[in-house]
Design an enzyme around this catalytic site. Structure first.
Site, short mmCIF file in Angstrom:
data_model
loop_
_atom_site.label_atom_id
_atom_site.label_comp_id
_atom_site.label_asym_id
_atom_site.label_seq_id
_atom_site.Cartn_x
_atom_site.Cartn_y
_atom_site.Cartn_z
N GLU A 93 37.53 -3.20 -61.00
CA GLU A 93 36.57 -3.96 -60.18
C GLU A 93 35.93 -5.12 -60.92
OE1 GLU A 93 36.47 -3.68 -57.09
OE2 GLU A 93 37.66 -1.85 -57.02
N ASP A 115 39.96 2.91 -62.93
CA ASP A 115 40.01 2.53 -61.52
C ASP A 115 38.95 3.41 -60.88
OD1 ASP A 115 40.43 2.12 -58.87
OD2 ASP A 115 42.59 2.45 -58.91
N LEU A 117 37.44 3.74 -58.00
CA LEU A 117 37.77 4.40 -56.73
C LEU A 117 39.13 3.90 -56.28
CD1 LEU A 117 36.10 6.54 -55.40
CD2 LEU A 117 35.30 4.86 -53.79
P1 AHG Z 1 42.77 0.56 -54.92
O1 AHG Z 1 42.09 1.17 -53.74
O2 AHG Z 1 42.24 1.06 -56.23
O3 AHG Z 1 42.87 -0.94 -54.85
O4 AHG Z 1 44.27 1.10 -54.99
C1 AHG Z 1 45.05 1.16 -53.85
C2 AHG Z 1 46.46 1.26 -54.32
C3 AHG Z 1 47.00 2.66 -54.46
O5 AHG Z 1 46.05 3.66 -54.46
C4 AHG Z 1 47.92 2.83 -53.30
O6 AHG Z 1 49.04 3.60 -53.66
C5 AHG Z 1 48.33 1.42 -52.97
O7 AHG Z 1 47.27 0.61 -53.36
C6 AHG Z 1 48.57 1.21 -51.52
O8 AHG Z 1 48.97 -0.10 -51.32
P2 AHG Z 1 49.74 -0.56 -49.98
O9 AHG Z 1 48.69 -0.52 -48.90
O10 AHG Z 1 50.23 -1.94 -50.29
O11 AHG Z 1 50.85 0.42 -49.75
MN MN Z 2 43.87 1.92 -57.31
MN MN Z 3 40.20 0.94 -56.96
#
Ligand code: AHG
Ligand code: MN
Ligand code: MN
Length: 327
Positions: A93, A115, A117
């Site tokens: 973040e 990370d 959250l």
């Molecule tokens: P974050 O919420 O920390 O940004 O991570 C989200 C990540 C991961 O957790 C998940 O597998 C992926 O983003 C999903 O991405 P898509 O929606 O592109 O599939």
């Molecule tokens: Mn993530």
């Molecule tokens: Mn995150």
């Protein structure tokens, strides 16, 4: 019924397994556990508190920031600073790492990557989210300010890594390089208790986890692998929270993929905050983790905090099969 060992008991029993670390390193892990309990409490009551929705900003990698992303980020950083042994934090973040002022009676020997959250777009709809962490010994001198080299270290330099999954139950899973253990949160006593000792990932599995919506953007080799999984009748499971998908993969076997896409040639997931810590856990449980070119994720050099990489991670047989189509 036998009493289960608490996380604190387990950490103290095992603190000598990290050379030259003793109580300081234990403090760090215990504070991550405490911050995890507080995040868990807020996540559990999310619908009752004013924590749903966007913060109105995007983070360093362009993701929409949720209110709970920031809450978890600030809380983790505060707790890590309070340990007196953490010298700085790199967080998904934050665009830059933060460094902490020295404290007179303790040595700030470690840095933590976070990370705070993971899967935060799932908060508003009650799907599991998680926290991912990794701990490195700093390379700079203890009395100096932390620098970028303290964070951009080899995956092999990780002293510990793990995650907390805020799911149907909350579980903290971590490794210090001697296997993987999982501790389920018992809210009645307010403790994480050892529930999954020495977790081992099955060598193979029948589940594949990938955002199928990007199928047309994947390489032909990845498309072939996905087709082969479907043709064998394997199950497709994808929550959008990597921690939840990795935890299932760890317990039941299978593969999780976030390949390169036409839009994101390096995939989406960040090496420092997501890929390396989770690869350490999965490898310690007997699994494998590579990028699409067959480079071991743990060995990929990091030159910038928010560097991304495609990732194929999970049961060794399935990861090898996916890679064999890429060679
Ligand atoms: P974050 O919420 O920390 O940004 O991570 C989200 C990540 C991961 O957790 C998940 O597998 C992926 O983003 C999903 O991405 P898509 O929606 O592109 O599939
Ligand atoms: Mn993530
Ligand atoms: Mn995150």
């Amino acid at each position: 019924m036998h009493a289960k060992r608490t996380l604190d008991e387990y950490i103290i029993e095992n603190q000598n397994s990290i050379p030259d670390a003793a109580g300081e390193f234990s403090d760090l892990l215990r504070h991550i556990g405490i911050a995890g309990k507080i995040i868990n409490r807020i996540v559990n009551k999310a619908g009752l508190l004013d924590v749903f929705g966007h913060d109105g900003n995007v983070n360093a990698t362009g993701d929409v920031v949720q209110k709970l992303d920031l809450y978890a980020n600030d809380l983790m950083i505060e707790y890590l600073q309070n340990t007196g042994v953490c010298a700085g934090v790199g967080s998904e973040e934050l665009e830059h790492y933060v460094g902490f002022e020295p404290r007179h009676n303790r040595q700030r020997k470690y840095v933590v990557v976070l990370d705070p959250l993971d899967g935060s777009s799932n908060i508003d709809v009650n799907i599991s989210v998680g926290t991912i962490f990794g701990i490195y010994r700093r390379k700079s001198a203890v009395d100096d300010p932390v620098d970028i080299g303290d964070f951009c270290q080899k995956g092999e330099a990780l002293l510990a890594a793990g995650y907390i999954l805020y799911g149907t139950s909350t579980i903290l899973v971590y490794t210090t390089g001697n296997g993987v253990n999982g501790f389920t949160y018992d809210s009645g006593i307010g403790e994480f208790c050892l529930s999954h000792p020495m977790l081992k990932i099955p060598e193979t599995g029948k589940t594949y986890s990938v955002n199928q919506g990007y199928y047309a953007q994947f390489s032909s080799e990845i498309r072939n692998f996905i087709d082969a999984c479907a043709n064998k009748g394997h199950m497709l499971r994808y929550t959008g929270s990597m921690v939840a998908d990795i935890h299932r993969t760890l317990c039941k076997g299978g593969i999780f993929l976030y390949p390169s896409t036409a839009k994101n040639p390096n995939g989406k997931l960040r090496l420092l905050y997501e890929c390396k810590p989770l690869s350490f856990v999965v490898e310690q449980a007997g699994g494998s983790s590579f990028d699409e070119l067959g480079r071991r994720i743990m060995e990929i050099p990091i030159t910038e905090l928010h560097q991304k990489s495609p990732i194929l991670i999970g049961s060794t047989d399935l990861v090898n099969e996916a890679l064999s189509r890429n060679r």
